[in-house]
Scaffold this motif. Sequence first.
Motif, mmCIF file in Angstrom:
data_model
loop_
_atom_site.group_PDB
_atom_site.id
_atom_site.type_symbol
_atom_site.label_atom_id
_atom_site.label_comp_id
_atom_site.label_asym_id
_atom_site.label_seq_id
_atom_site.Cartn_x
_atom_site.Cartn_y
_atom_site.Cartn_z
ATOM 1 N N LEU A 19 38.197 31.993 38.850
ATOM 2 C CA LEU A 19 39.291 33.379 38.722
ATOM 3 C C LEU A 19 38.922 34.770 39.250
ATOM 4 N N THR A 20 39.865 35.249 40.050
ATOM 5 C CA THR A 20 39.650 36.342 40.514
ATOM 6 C C THR A 20 40.166 37.532 39.872
ATOM 7 N N PRO A 21 39.943 38.912 40.027
ATOM 8 C CA PRO A 21 40.323 40.044 39.300
ATOM 9 C C PRO A 21 41.870 39.870 39.317
ATOM 10 N N ASP A 22 42.455 39.694 40.236
ATOM 11 C CA ASP A 22 43.969 39.811 40.528
ATOM 12 C C ASP A 22 44.613 38.682 39.386
ATOM 13 N N GLY A 23 43.688 37.551 39.348
ATOM 14 C CA GLY A 23 44.514 36.575 38.430
ATOM 15 C C GLY A 23 44.185 37.002 37.016
ATOM 16 N N VAL A 24 42.960 37.835 36.571
ATOM 17 C CA VAL A 24 42.895 38.351 35.321
ATOM 18 C C VAL A 24 44.072 39.326 35.079
ATOM 19 N N ALA A 25 44.439 40.222 35.831
ATOM 20 C CA ALA A 25 45.579 40.754 35.779
ATOM 21 C C ALA A 25 46.847 40.105 35.163
ATOM 22 N N ARG A 26 47.139 39.046 36.019
ATOM 23 C CA ARG A 26 48.228 38.157 35.847
ATOM 24 C C ARG A 26 48.133 37.491 34.446
ATOM 25 N N LEU A 27 47.052 37.008 34.012
ATOM 26 C CA LEU A 27 46.913 36.596 32.574
ATOM 27 C C LEU A 27 46.892 37.756 31.643
ATOM 28 N N ARG A 28 46.691 38.720 31.569
ATOM 29 C CA ARG A 28 46.896 39.870 30.687
ATOM 30 C C ARG A 28 48.357 40.130 30.436
ATOM 31 N N LYS A 29 49.133 40.090 31.694
ATOM 32 C CA LYS A 29 50.508 40.279 31.446
ATOM 33 C C LYS A 29 51.013 39.307 30.483
ATOM 34 N N LEU A 30 50.390 38.159 30.498
ATOM 35 C CA LEU A 30 50.963 37.102 29.787
ATOM 36 C C LEU A 30 50.339 37.153 28.415
ATOM 37 N N ASP A 31 49.748 38.194 27.721
ATOM 38 C CA ASP A 31 49.159 38.317 26.446
ATOM 39 C C ASP A 31 48.212 37.486 26.305
ATOM 40 N N VAL A 32 47.296 37.196 27.403
ATOM 41 C CA VAL A 32 46.119 36.053 27.394
ATOM 42 C C VAL A 32 44.748 36.941 27.611
ATOM 43 N N ALA A 33 43.975 36.964 26.631
ATOM 44 C CA ALA A 33 42.725 37.379 26.738
ATOM 45 C C ALA A 33 41.756 36.937 27.792
ATOM 46 N N VAL A 34 40.979 37.673 28.488
ATOM 47 C CA VAL A 34 40.136 36.979 29.554
ATOM 48 C C VAL A 34 38.755 37.204 29.017
ATOM 49 N N LEU A 35 37.771 36.443 29.337
ATOM 50 C CA LEU A 35 36.268 36.581 29.344
ATOM 51 C C LEU A 35 35.722 36.132 30.645
ATOM 52 N N VAL A 36 34.796 36.946 31.209
ATOM 53 C CA VAL A 36 34.232 36.395 32.505
ATOM 54 C C VAL A 36 32.626 36.772 32.452
ATOM 55 N N GLU A 37 32.108 35.609 32.680
ATOM 56 C CA GLU A 37 30.494 35.754 32.762
ATOM 57 C C GLU A 37 30.275 36.730 33.548
ATOM 58 N N ALA A 38 29.330 37.564 33.222
ATOM 59 C CA ALA A 38 28.517 38.408 33.943
ATOM 60 C C ALA A 38 28.178 37.686 35.230
ATOM 61 N N GLY A 39 28.413 38.401 36.417
ATOM 62 C CA GLY A 39 27.947 37.937 37.757
ATOM 63 C C GLY A 39 28.584 36.658 38.289
ATOM 64 N N ALA A 40 29.772 36.250 37.475
ATOM 65 C CA ALA A 40 30.534 35.122 37.959
ATOM 66 C C ALA A 40 31.003 35.229 39.356
ATOM 67 N N GLY A 41 31.633 36.155 39.609
ATOM 68 C CA GLY A 41 32.281 36.430 41.014
ATOM 69 C C GLY A 41 31.357 37.104 42.107
ATOM 70 N N ALA A 42 30.100 37.387 41.740
ATOM 71 C CA ALA A 42 29.299 38.331 42.592
ATOM 72 C C ALA A 42 29.126 37.592 44.065
ATOM 73 N N ARG A 43 29.008 36.223 44.167
ATOM 74 C CA ARG A 43 28.627 35.743 45.444
ATOM 75 C C ARG A 43 30.038 35.461 46.255
ATOM 76 N N ALA A 44 31.200 35.838 45.669
ATOM 77 C CA ALA A 44 32.335 35.700 46.578
ATOM 78 C C ALA A 44 32.838 37.244 46.522
ATOM 79 N N TRP A 45 32.045 38.127 46.441
ATOM 80 C CA TRP A 45 32.181 39.590 46.508
ATOM 81 C C TRP A 45 33.223 40.158 45.563
ATOM 82 N N PHE A 46 33.386 39.644 44.203
ATOM 83 C CA PHE A 46 34.255 39.828 43.321
ATOM 84 C C PHE A 46 33.326 40.343 42.052
ATOM 85 N N GLU A 47 33.039 41.844 41.847
ATOM 86 C CA GLU A 47 32.095 42.537 41.332
ATOM 87 C C GLU A 47 32.635 42.547 39.714
ATOM 88 N N ASP A 48 31.863 42.667 38.961
ATOM 89 C CA ASP A 48 32.074 42.889 37.383
ATOM 90 C C ASP A 48 32.859 43.986 36.984
#
Length: 373
Positions: A19-48
Amino acid sequence: MTTVGVLRETAGRERRVALTPDGVARLRKLDVAVLVEAGAGARAWFEDIGYEGAGAVVAGRDRVYADSDVLLCLHPPDDVAACRPGQVLIGLLNPRSNRDLMQRLATAGVTVISLDLLPRTLSRAQAMDALTSQANVAGYKAALLAAEAYSGFFPMLMTAAGTTRPAQVLVLGAGVAGLQAIATARRLGALVTGYDVREAARADIASTGATVLAGPERTGKEGEGGYARELSDDEQSAQQSALDEAIPRFDVIITTAQVPGRPAPRLVSENALSKMRPGSVVIDLAAAPDGGNVEGSIPDTRTVTDAGVTVIGAANLASTVPGAASTAYARNALALLTHLMPRGEVVLDLDDEILAAVVVSHGGALTRKEIRS
């Protein structure tokens, strides 16, 4: 409120994130909470910080497991036993080859949803088709990798020093990855030929402007879900003879043929490799420990034969384009989540044709009979 958790991938060379940050934003608009493991996106250049800015909570792995109702990943996590009863695990989980793991998760009460089971014939599920999105990335990168490894130019170059002929490229398998490889190689200026046993796929090759390689005439090559079926022994023998004769004429071979739930078909034999010109390149997108499309190919390994042919086992090419591949996968996952949680809460309707196709286990039991060991 439903909480979706995003796990960092544990496979050694995997750089994508589910999941990318843009995907997080879309889920939040649906009133869904999102937990992301620290460093999950770092190797794809999506920072915490990007995830936090989009409304996610960045936390340790233990908390993601403990507090998430739905877990997103690409591959089965190494510590998947940490899943708790009632949790939903979504990914490209390859259940046909991971039957023991699927059984353990079912016994543990985990609902398993595997996107690689989605039939490509379901038009209303196209936005969820992660295999297609990742194959598209892999086919694009395969052509670039071939161009980098090839000892000559892909396009015809006319200079004061003379004219260089264009590379002759053969793509075996005209699914999504194959067609993208064909299109990309043609844009690079190569003369491209494609091959597939399916009549519809041969028409797709022709539609790109590439040449269609003739092969033995057969009927009924379509399998379930729009994939090719496994060929009979006689069909395989006839196909191999035709390919052994054709392959040495080409400078670059890109193979993409796979049959779901079965070993990849052998298309490029040692005999064909031995007859290719020195400096030629073979890219095997189906490379696997138990064999791929190319005899002697090794996953994630570049070898050079005695004849001077470079063979590259490239089964996980989408991971080498992690930003684009993660973005595409996240959109697929979001489409499924929106279908699974129409009002922000998980509603698992196994009478729904999409969920019936992708749900592997629920309620303590496996739901797909072909997955049962």
